[in-house]
Design a protein around this motif. Structure first.
Motif, PDB file in Angstrom:
ATOM      1  N   LEU A  10     -29.367  28.021  -5.577  1.00 21.64           N
ATOM      2  CA  LEU A  10     -28.537  29.036  -4.941  1.00 21.64           C
ATOM      3  C   LEU A  10     -29.114  29.447  -3.597  1.00 21.64           C
ATOM      4  CD1 LEU A  10     -26.159  30.932  -4.924  1.00 21.64           C
ATOM      5  CD2 LEU A  10     -27.450  32.523  -6.372  1.00 21.64           C
ATOM      6  N   LEU A  11     -30.429  29.609  -3.537  1.00 25.89           N
ATOM      7  CA  LEU A  11     -31.056  29.992  -2.281  1.00 25.89           C
ATOM      8  C   LEU A  11     -30.821  28.932  -1.215  1.00 25.89           C
ATOM      9  CD1 LEU A  11     -32.784  31.987  -0.738  1.00 25.89           C
ATOM     10  CD2 LEU A  11     -34.818  30.816  -1.602  1.00 25.89           C
ATOM     11  N   ARG A  12     -30.972  27.685  -1.598  1.00 28.10           N
ATOM     12  CA  ARG A  12     -30.741  26.599  -0.649  1.00 28.10           C
ATOM     13  C   ARG A  12     -29.315  26.641  -0.104  1.00 28.10           C
ATOM     14  NH1 ARG A  12     -32.979  23.514   2.919  1.00 28.10           N
ATOM     15  NH2 ARG A  12     -34.601  22.691   1.531  1.00 28.10           N
ATOM     16  N   GLN A  13     -28.341  26.857  -0.973  1.00 25.49           N
ATOM     17  CA  GLN A  13     -26.955  26.865  -0.517  1.00 25.49           C
ATOM     18  C   GLN A  13     -26.631  28.103   0.329  1.00 25.49           C
ATOM     19  OE1 GLN A  13     -23.739  25.133  -2.730  1.00 25.49           O
ATOM     20  NE2 GLN A  13     -25.052  24.844  -4.530  1.00 25.49           N
ATOM     21  N   LEU A  14     -27.248  29.229  -0.004  1.00 23.24           N
ATOM     22  CA  LEU A  14     -27.044  30.430   0.808  1.00 23.24           C
ATOM     23  C   LEU A  14     -27.575  30.239   2.219  1.00 23.24           C
ATOM     24  CD1 LEU A  14     -27.888  33.403  -1.594  1.00 23.24           C
ATOM     25  CD2 LEU A  14     -25.683  32.869  -0.558  1.00 23.24           C
ATOM     26  N   VAL A  15     -28.758  29.648   2.327  1.00 19.91           N
ATOM     27  CA  VAL A  15     -29.338  29.402   3.647  1.00 19.91           C
ATOM     28  C   VAL A  15     -28.491  28.394   4.416  1.00 19.91           C
ATOM     29  CG1 VAL A  15     -31.338  28.479   4.877  1.00 19.91           C
ATOM     30  CG2 VAL A  15     -31.676  30.015   2.929  1.00 19.91           C
ATOM     31  N   ASP A  16     -28.082  27.314   3.756  1.00 20.34           N
ATOM     32  CA  ASP A  16     -27.240  26.317   4.412  1.00 20.34           C
ATOM     33  C   ASP A  16     -25.946  26.946   4.936  1.00 20.34           C
ATOM     34  OD1 ASP A  16     -29.108  24.394   3.872  1.00 20.34           O
ATOM     35  OD2 ASP A  16     -27.978  23.419   2.273  1.00 20.34           O
ATOM     36  N   ALA A  42     -31.471  39.489   1.898  1.00 18.20           N
ATOM     37  CA  ALA A  42     -30.270  39.377   2.722  1.00 18.20           C
ATOM     38  C   ALA A  42     -30.634  39.455   4.199  1.00 18.20           C
ATOM     39  CB  ALA A  42     -29.282  40.479   2.357  1.00 18.20           C
ATOM     40  N   ALA A  43     -31.567  40.360   4.538  1.00 21.20           N
ATOM     41  CA  ALA A  43     -31.986  40.483   5.935  1.00 21.20           C
ATOM     42  C   ALA A  43     -32.660  39.206   6.418  1.00 21.20           C
ATOM     43  CB  ALA A  43     -32.943  41.670   6.082  1.00 21.20           C
ATOM     44  N   ALA A  44     -33.468  38.579   5.550  1.00 23.17           N
ATOM     45  CA  ALA A  44     -34.152  37.338   5.930  1.00 23.17           C
ATOM     46  C   ALA A  44     -33.163  36.212   6.169  1.00 23.17           C
ATOM     47  CB  ALA A  44     -35.155  36.949   4.849  1.00 23.17           C
ATOM     48  N   ILE A  45     -32.183  36.081   5.279  1.00 23.54           N
ATOM     49  CA  ILE A  45     -31.224  34.983   5.402  1.00 23.54           C
ATOM     50  C   ILE A  45     -30.291  35.191   6.591  1.00 23.54           C
ATOM     51  CG2 ILE A  45     -29.285  33.815   4.284  1.00 23.54           C
ATOM     52  CD1 ILE A  45     -30.650  34.317   1.604  1.00 23.54           C
ATOM     53  N   THR A  46     -29.807  36.410   6.764  1.00 25.29           N
ATOM     54  CA  THR A  46     -28.864  36.655   7.858  1.00 25.29           C
ATOM     55  C   THR A  46     -29.556  36.755   9.216  1.00 25.29           C
ATOM     56  OG1 THR A  46     -28.943  39.053   7.443  1.00 25.29           O
ATOM     57  CG2 THR A  46     -27.185  37.792   6.357  1.00 25.29           C
ATOM     58  N   ALA A  47     -30.888  36.660   9.234  1.00 23.33           N
ATOM     59  CA  ALA A  47     -31.600  36.608  10.517  1.00 23.33           C
ATOM     60  C   ALA A  47     -31.203  35.388  11.325  1.00 23.33           C
ATOM     61  CB  ALA A  47     -33.118  36.605  10.287  1.00 23.33           C
ATOM     62  N   VAL A  48     -30.584  34.390  10.682  1.00 22.11           N
ATOM     63  CA  VAL A  48     -30.129  33.199  11.417  1.00 22.11           C
ATOM     64  C   VAL A  48     -29.125  33.563  12.499  1.00 22.11           C
ATOM     65  CG1 VAL A  48     -30.505  31.717   9.416  1.00 22.11           C
ATOM     66  CG2 VAL A  48     -28.231  32.686   9.805  1.00 22.11           C
ATOM     67  N   VAL A 100     -36.169  29.096   7.422  1.00 21.51           N
ATOM     68  CA  VAL A 100     -35.621  30.263   6.720  1.00 21.51           C
ATOM     69  C   VAL A 100     -35.724  30.059   5.211  1.00 21.51           C
ATOM     70  CG1 VAL A 100     -33.520  31.596   6.278  1.00 21.51           C
ATOM     71  CG2 VAL A 100     -34.097  30.915   8.611  1.00 21.51           C
ATOM     72  N   PHE A 101     -35.434  28.854   4.744  1.00 17.40           N
ATOM     73  CA  PHE A 101     -35.554  28.557   3.310  1.00 17.40           C
ATOM     74  C   PHE A 101     -36.994  28.766   2.845  1.00 17.40           C
ATOM     75  CE2 PHE A 101     -35.964  25.251  -0.128  1.00 17.40           C
ATOM     76  CZ  PHE A 101     -35.183  25.896  -1.058  1.00 17.40           C
ATOM     77  N   HIS A 102     -37.947  28.294   3.625  1.00 11.74           N
ATOM     78  CA  HIS A 102     -39.359  28.438   3.279  1.00 11.74           C
ATOM     79  C   HIS A 102     -39.750  29.906   3.168  1.00 11.74           C
ATOM     80  CE1 HIS A 102     -43.697  28.182   3.475  1.00 11.74           C
ATOM     81  NE2 HIS A 102     -43.711  28.765   4.659  1.00 11.74           N
ATOM     82  N   TYR A 103     -39.393  30.715   4.168  1.00  8.77           N
ATOM     83  CA  TYR A 103     -39.783  32.124   4.152  1.00  8.77           C
ATOM     84  C   TYR A 103     -39.047  32.894   3.057  1.00  8.77           C
ATOM     85  CZ  TYR A 103     -42.386  31.450   8.462  1.00  8.77           C
ATOM     86  OH  TYR A 103     -43.300  31.021   9.399  1.00  8.77           O
ATOM     87  N   ALA A 104     -37.811  32.525   2.802  1.00  9.25           N
ATOM     88  CA  ALA A 104     -37.071  33.185   1.723  1.00  9.25           C
ATOM     89  C   ALA A 104     -37.709  32.894   0.370  1.00  9.25           C
ATOM     90  CB  ALA A 104     -35.615  32.746   1.739  1.00  9.25           C
ATOM     91  N   CYS A 105     -38.184  31.659   0.174  1.00 10.22           N
ATOM     92  CA  CYS A 105     -38.878  31.316  -1.067  1.00 10.22           C
ATOM     93  C   CYS A 105     -40.143  32.149  -1.235  1.00 10.22           C
ATOM     94  CB  CYS A 105     -39.236  29.829  -1.081  1.00 10.22           C
ATOM     95  SG  CYS A 105     -37.853  28.739  -1.454  1.00 10.22           S
TER      96      CYS A 105
END
Length: 210
Positions: A99-105, A161-167, A184-189
Motif C-alpha cells: 500500500l505504501l508503495r502504491q500511495l507514493v507512486d 501524509a505530510a511525508a508522502i504529499t511532500a512530492v 520518498v518511499f525509503h523515508y516513509a518506510c
C-alpha cells in the motif's frame, strides 16, 4: 484480510459510473482545479475549456461542488484499488509495504494535483465532508500505521501524509520522478519503522524494498 470497503451508500467508487459527457466535464475541471484552485475556477471557465455553454455544464452537474466531488471520486478509484490489493496480501507487513508503495507512486504521478490540493482550502473543505474520501483515508492509514487503537494512529498518520504529499513541494518539481519515488518511499518506510525483507542487524533503520 479485510473485505472491500464501501461507502455508506454501499457503493464502491470503482462502481460509480459517469456518462461520457460527465467525464468530459470532470477532465476539464480536473486540470483547471490543479491550475487555479476550486475557488479560482468558475463554471464558465470549465465551459470555455470544453468549448460549450455554461448551460451544457449545468446539464451534467447541478453545482460546482458536485463537480469537485466527481473529480475527487475519479482520482480515488486508484487508491481504493490500492487498498483492496493491500488487504488481499498474505501478511500484515506485505500489505503495508504494498500500500505504501502504491500511495507514493500515485502521489508522484499526480504531484501537480497533490500540490494544488495542499494549497486549496476550498478543495480540502469539500473533501473533508465527503465520506468516501474520509473513509478511504482512515482505512488506508489505519492499515499503514499498524496500530490496533482507534485513536493512537492519527498522529503518525498525519506525519506520514505530510511525508508522502511532500512530492508536491515546488522545490522538488524538477527532480526525476524515479529518484523522487524511491527516496520518498525509503523515508516513509523509516517513518513507519517498516522492516525490509531479510534485513539483518544494522545500526540504521533498514531500507524498505518492494
Amino acid at each position: 484480510m479485510a473485505s472491500a470497503t464501501r461507502s455508506r451508500s454501499g457503493t464502491r467508487l470503482a462502481d460509480v459510473r459517469h456518462t461520457p459527457a460527465q467525464v468530459w466535464v470532470i477532465t476539464a475541471a480536473y486540470g483547471l482545479f490543479a491550475e487555479y484552485g476550486v475557488a479560482g475556477t468558475s463554471l464558465q471557465m470549465i465551459a470555455d475549456t470544453m468549448g460549450v455553454t455554461k448551460a451544457a455544464v449545468y446539464h451534467q452537474f447541478k453545482t460546482k461542488g458536485e463537480i469537485v466531488v466527481a473529480t475527487a471520486d475519479h482520482a480515488l478509484v486508484a487508491l481504493e484499488a490500492a487498498a483492496e490489493d493491500a488487504e488481499a496480501a498474505p501478511g500484515r507487513v506485505e500489505a503495508r509495504r504494498a500500500l505504501l508503495r502504491q500511495l507514493v507512486d500515485f502521489s508522484v504521478r499526480s504531484r501537480a494535483q497533490v500540490r494544488a490540493r495542499q494549497g486549496d482550502p476550498a478543495m480540502m473543505r469539500v473533501l473533508a465532508r465527503h465520506e468516501p474520501f474520509s473513509g478511504l483515508t482512515r482505512r488506508m492509514f489505519a492499515l499503514l500505521v499498524d496500530d490496533d487503537s482507534e485513536t493512537e494512529w492519527s498522529i503518525p498518520a498525519a506525519m506520514l501524509a505530510a511525508a508522502i504529499t511532500a512530492v508536491g513541494q515546488p522545490a522538488l518539481a524538477a527532480l526525476d520522478p524515479s529518484i523522487l519515488r524511491e527516496r520518498v518511499f525509503h523515508y516513509a518506510c523509516r517513518l513507519l519503522d517498516l522492516p525490509a525483507p531479510n534485513a539483518g542487524p544494522s545500526r540504521r533503520p533498514p531500507r524498505c524494498r518492494p
